[in-house]
Design a protein around this motif. Structure first.
Motif, PDB file in Angstrom:
ATOM      1  N   ARG A   1      16.222  12.233 -15.212  1.00 28.24           N
ATOM      2  CA  ARG A   1      14.887  12.581 -15.695  1.00 28.24           C
ATOM      3  C   ARG A   1      13.810  12.088 -14.738  1.00 28.24           C
ATOM      4  NH1 ARG A   1      17.047  10.728 -20.784  1.00 28.24           N
ATOM      5  NH2 ARG A   1      17.615  12.498 -22.094  1.00 28.24           N
TER       6      ARG A   1
ATOM      7  N   TYR B   1      24.139   7.775 -20.491  1.00 22.10           N
ATOM      8  CA  TYR B   1      22.727   7.569 -20.816  1.00 22.10           C
ATOM      9  C   TYR B   1      21.957   7.065 -19.601  1.00 22.10           C
ATOM     10  CZ  TYR B   1      18.491   6.110 -23.199  1.00 22.10           C
ATOM     11  OH  TYR B   1      17.185   5.985 -23.576  1.00 22.10           O
TER      12      TYR B   1
ATOM     13  N   ALA C   1      16.233  11.811 -31.980  1.00 27.18           N
ATOM     14  CA  ALA C   1      16.362  12.718 -30.839  1.00 27.18           C
ATOM     15  C   ALA C   1      16.600  14.122 -31.365  1.00 27.18           C
ATOM     16  CB  ALA C   1      17.508  12.292 -29.932  1.00 27.18           C
TER      17      ALA C   1
ATOM     18  N   LYS D   1      14.508  13.232 -25.960  1.00 28.54           N
ATOM     19  CA  LYS D   1      15.488  12.150 -25.841  1.00 28.54           C
ATOM     20  C   LYS D   1      15.252  11.093 -26.919  1.00 28.54           C
ATOM     21  CE  LYS D   1      13.415   8.718 -22.843  1.00 28.54           C
ATOM     22  NZ  LYS D   1      13.754   7.759 -21.804  1.00 28.54           N
TER      23      LYS D   1
ATOM     24  N   GLU E   1      21.438   9.984 -17.271  1.00 28.72           N
ATOM     25  CA  GLU E   1      20.425  10.891 -17.805  1.00 28.72           C
ATOM     26  C   GLU E   1      19.021  10.344 -17.520  1.00 28.72           C
ATOM     27  OE1 GLU E   1      21.094  11.466 -21.922  1.00 28.72           O
ATOM     28  OE2 GLU E   1      22.857  12.735 -21.650  1.00 28.72           O
ATOM     29  N   THR E   2      18.838   9.054 -17.736  1.00 29.73           N
ATOM     30  CA  THR E   2      17.537   8.432 -17.488  1.00 29.73           C
ATOM     31  C   THR E   2      17.154   8.574 -16.020  1.00 29.73           C
ATOM     32  OG1 THR E   2      17.926   6.845 -19.275  1.00 29.73           O
ATOM     33  CG2 THR E   2      16.228   6.279 -17.663  1.00 29.73           C
TER      34      THR E   2
ATOM     35  N   VAL F   1      20.850  17.790 -19.810  1.00 31.56           N
ATOM     36  CA  VAL F   1      19.544  17.144 -19.688  1.00 31.56           C
ATOM     37  C   VAL F   1      18.681  17.874 -18.678  1.00 31.56           C
ATOM     38  CG1 VAL F   1      18.360  15.025 -19.020  1.00 31.56           C
ATOM     39  CG2 VAL F   1      20.492  14.917 -20.268  1.00 31.56           C
TER      40      VAL F   1
END
Length: 321
Positions: free
Chosen positions: A267, A260, A94, A51, A263-264, A12
């Protein structure tokens, strides 16, 4: 060649966007725009990652060069030759490509094609498309009899946007009447080609209804990433026990809920590293990490570098995602 694949091990580096894209595509009066992802346009190599998200617009993806892994709903596909992908309104999707990629996207609201009359085209094609009652083909490659005509009409749209649109950020605004009319005509021709080659149909009705509830879970993660998130709360949103929820989430998303969530958070942290002078420890806390050490470890795992190095790199070579 288009094959089912595996997106479990995505890294990511992309910037965040809402699970549902709420911004207007194009302008309010002409909701249609284009995007482009070109690996050769950046001096610093980085993967292309879009994403998991969804939007009300219909999207036509044009994979021109490179190897892509695409997820639509709960299915995954490997694409390694030129192809078009049609993503209907409301579909979770995605995209990932490691390098050497060239991809374009055209997004439009079906409402720009509607007409006040009720002729056969409006009744049988445009109105059903607008209501989500018309199934677009998932993938079209060179083996399809519709491919050449669709590519021609698609390139007409791209050429108009490149020569006539006003660019604001990553948005292409098409404002003059003649250009809008030509884009509408090209989109109509694409729809007509799909109809003539019998590539349109009725929705299969086989999409897992749990995907709609999954959108709420992903939205909850997006809205509460700065807080401690409990698996039990996510499972409750889907009326599942934790074990079954984790299995379903991994099957649907290609990754675990924890991956997940991280990753969020990464970001959002990448945005703060670029746009603020906040200390790394403060960014770690604001993004929901329990300690700066945990944040640095997770950031290195997902991006291949440390937060400090990432901040310095972005000041010299800002990434474009």
């Amino acid at each position: 060649m288009v094959e089912k694949g595996d997106m479990t091990n995505m890294s990511v580096q992309s910037l965040p966007s809402s699970l549902k894209e709420t911004r207007t595509q194009g302008t309010v009066t002409f909701p249609c725009t284009v995007y482009r992802a070109d690996a050769s346009a950046s001096e610093v190599p980085h993967p292309f990652i879009t994403k998991v998200h969804w939007h009300d617009a219909v999207e036509i993806l044009h994979f021109i060069q490179g190897h892509f892994r695409v997820r639509i709903g709960m299915e995954e596909y490997d694409i390694c030759q030129e192809a078009f992908c049609f993503v209907g309104s409301g579909k979770l999707h995605a995209i990932y490509s490691a390098d050497g990629y060239l991809e374009e996207a055209l997004l439009f609201s079906p409402y720009i094609l509607e007409s006040p009359g009720v002729d056969s085209a409006e009744r049988d094609l445009i109105a059903p498309l607008r209501r989500g009652q018309l199934a677009l083909p998932l993938m079209i490659d060179e083996s399809s009899p519709a491919f050449c005509q669709i590519r021609h009409e698609y390139q007409v749209c791209q050429a108009i946007f490149e020569s006539r649109s006003r660019i604001q950020g990553d948005q292409h605004m098409l404002e003059d009447a003649a250009s809008q009319l030509r884009v509408k005509a090209a989109l109509m021709n694409i729809l007509a080609t799909l109809s003539e080659t019998r590539l349109l149909g009725e929705p299969s009705g086989k999409e897992d209804p749990r995907l709609e509830t999954l959108k709420k879970v992903l939205g909850y993660i997006r809205d509460h990433f700065s807080e401690k998130i409990y698996l039990s709360d996510l499972a409750q949103l889907m009326n599942m026990n934790e074990q079954y929820f984790c299995r379903f989430f991994r099957m649907a998303m290609g990754k675990t809920p924890l991956t997940y969530i991280n990753e969020t958070r990464i970001r959002q942290a990448s945005v703060l590293l670029q746009s603020s002078e906040l200390p790394v420890a403060q960014i770690a806390e604001d993004c929901g990490f329990c300690s700066p050490g945990h944040f640095i470890t997770a950031f290195r795992k997902f991006t291949g570098t440390t937060p400090k190095r990432y901040r310095n790199q972005q000041r010299v070579h800002p990434a474009s995602f």
